[in-house]
Design a protein around this motif. Sequence first.
Motif, mmCIF file in Angstrom:
data_model
loop_
_atom_site.group_PDB
_atom_site.id
_atom_site.type_symbol
_atom_site.label_atom_id
_atom_site.label_comp_id
_atom_site.label_asym_id
_atom_site.label_seq_id
_atom_site.Cartn_x
_atom_site.Cartn_y
_atom_site.Cartn_z
ATOM 1 N N LEU A 170 0.834 -1.195 0.000
ATOM 2 C CA LEU A 170 0.000 0.000 0.000
ATOM 3 C C LEU A 170 0.875 1.255 0.000
ATOM 4 C CD1 LEU A 170 -2.687 -1.000 2.664
ATOM 5 C CD2 LEU A 170 -2.850 -1.195 0.182
ATOM 6 N N ARG A 171 0.355 2.297 -0.616
ATOM 7 C CA ARG A 171 1.059 3.581 -0.638
ATOM 8 C C ARG A 171 0.319 4.568 0.258
ATOM 9 N NH1 ARG A 171 -0.020 8.199 -3.461
ATOM 10 N NH2 ARG A 171 1.708 9.625 -3.883
ATOM 11 N N PHE A 172 1.038 5.154 1.222
ATOM 12 C CA PHE A 172 0.441 6.117 2.141
ATOM 13 C C PHE A 172 -0.025 7.356 1.386
ATOM 14 C CE2 PHE A 172 0.934 9.948 4.726
ATOM 15 C CZ PHE A 172 0.146 9.655 5.822
ATOM 16 N N SER A 173 -1.235 7.828 1.703
ATOM 17 C CA SER A 173 -1.766 9.040 1.075
ATOM 18 C C SER A 173 -1.850 10.186 2.079
ATOM 19 C CB SER A 173 -3.154 8.774 0.478
ATOM 20 O OG SER A 173 -3.679 9.938 -0.129
ATOM 21 N N TYR A 174 -2.593 9.998 3.172
ATOM 22 C CA TYR A 174 -2.684 11.032 4.201
ATOM 23 C C TYR A 174 -3.177 10.426 5.507
ATOM 24 C CZ TYR A 174 -7.684 11.029 2.959
ATOM 25 O OH TYR A 174 -8.987 10.658 2.704
ATOM 26 N N ARG A 175 -2.999 11.193 6.577
ATOM 27 C CA ARG A 175 -3.500 10.772 7.893
ATOM 28 C C ARG A 175 -4.191 11.946 8.561
ATOM 29 N NH1 ARG A 175 0.683 8.402 9.809
ATOM 30 N NH2 ARG A 175 -0.079 6.285 9.451
ATOM 31 N N LEU A 176 -5.373 11.695 9.122
ATOM 32 C CA LEU A 176 -6.149 12.699 9.843
ATOM 33 C C LEU A 176 -6.367 12.230 11.277
ATOM 34 C CD1 LEU A 176 -8.901 13.406 7.145
ATOM 35 C CD2 LEU A 176 -6.798 14.704 7.524
ATOM 36 N N THR A 177 -6.809 13.164 12.109
ATOM 37 C CA THR A 177 -7.155 12.837 13.492
ATOM 38 C C THR A 177 -8.659 12.959 13.663
ATOM 39 O OG1 THR A 177 -5.027 13.654 14.315
ATOM 40 C CG2 THR A 177 -6.804 13.423 15.912
ATOM 41 N N MET A 178 -9.285 11.895 14.124
ATOM 42 C CA MET A 178 -10.732 11.919 14.330
ATOM 43 C C MET A 178 -11.070 12.750 15.558
ATOM 44 S SD MET A 178 -11.903 8.036 13.270
ATOM 45 C CE MET A 178 -10.622 7.141 14.170
ATOM 46 N N GLN A 179 -12.108 13.556 15.431
ATOM 47 C CA GLN A 179 -12.508 14.462 16.506
ATOM 48 C C GLN A 179 -13.755 13.976 17.256
ATOM 49 O OE1 GLN A 179 -10.588 17.449 17.070
ATOM 50 N NE2 GLN A 179 -9.259 16.290 15.696
ATOM 51 N N SER A 180 -14.749 13.526 16.515
ATOM 52 C CA SER A 180 -16.005 13.110 17.140
ATOM 53 C C SER A 180 -16.812 12.297 16.134
ATOM 54 C CB SER A 180 -16.822 14.330 17.599
ATOM 55 O OG SER A 180 -17.151 15.153 16.483
ATOM 56 N N ALA A 181 -17.922 11.749 16.593
ATOM 57 C CA ALA A 181 -18.792 10.946 15.731
ATOM 58 C C ALA A 181 -20.248 11.300 15.975
ATOM 59 C CB ALA A 181 -18.562 9.456 15.981
ATOM 60 N N ASN A 182 -21.017 11.322 14.903
ATOM 61 C CA ASN A 182 -22.477 11.454 14.973
ATOM 62 C C ASN A 182 -23.091 10.187 14.395
ATOM 63 O OD1 ASN A 182 -22.534 14.155 16.006
ATOM 64 N ND2 ASN A 182 -21.961 14.876 13.966
ATOM 65 N N PHE A 183 -24.291 9.853 14.853
ATOM 66 C CA PHE A 183 -24.894 8.593 14.451
ATOM 67 C C PHE A 183 -26.303 8.806 13.907
ATOM 68 C CE2 PHE A 183 -21.912 7.914 17.884
ATOM 69 C CZ PHE A 183 -21.113 6.895 17.399
#
Length: 212
Positions: free
Chosen positions: A127-140
Motif C-alpha cells: 500500500l502507498r500512504f496518502s494522508y493521515r487525519l485525526t478523528m474528533q467526534s462521531a455522529n450517528f
Amino acid sequence: MSFEAELLNATGGADDTFDIRASTRRCFHYAFKDQDVRLWDGIGVLIADGHEWIGTVDVNGNNMHKAPTVKDTRDGTSPRYTFSIPYVDRETMEAMRADDDKVKGRSLTCYHVIVKHDEGMRPGTALRFSYRLTMQSANFSDAVEGGPDNLKRVYSPSILARSGEVGRSRTPSGTYTDTSQRERARLAGFASDSFCSFVAANSNRTYTIEGT
C-alpha cells in the motif's frame, strides 16, 4: 517493485499499445479504540498489507462510504472533513456513543492500492500512504431499510476528522507571523528575531528544486 514503478509498468509508455492493466483504489483505516475498521473503494474483501479490507461499493456501482477530498495543508489551514461509514452493528454504535475516547484523538489513514487484473483480491504491491487525519467526534444516524418481508435497521456513523494542523493557532508556538515572532523573542529575553520577516514577501514566489 515500488508502488510508483509498478504503476508506471502497468500503464506503459507512449509507444505501448496494450490497455492499462491495473487500477488504483483507496483504502481507509479507522483506528478506533479497541477496534480497527478497514474499508476500500471496491467490491468484496481485499487482502492487502496483511489485513482484510471490506469493500464499500455495491453491485450497482454505488460507493456507500462517503470520503471527502482532502486538500494539501501546507498553507497552514485545518479544514473539517466528514466521513460517513456505511453500516455498523448496534453494539458498536452504542459503544462508540458511550465512550468519546473510542473516536476522539484516534487516527484515520488513507492509502492507495494497485489492483492488477491477474492478482484477484490479493494485490502484491505494498500500500502507498496518502494522508493521515485525526478523528474528533462521531455522529450517528439510523434508518429502516428493505421491504415488508425483510425490514432491517441500519446504523451509520459520521466521523468528523481534521489534519495535524488542528489547534495550532492555540498553542504558544503555533502561529508564525513577524509580529508574534518578535513578541516571543522579547518575552524570551532576546532583542529581536527576524525569522518571519520575509514570510509574507515569499508567499507568492515559486521555487523550483532540481536534482536526481
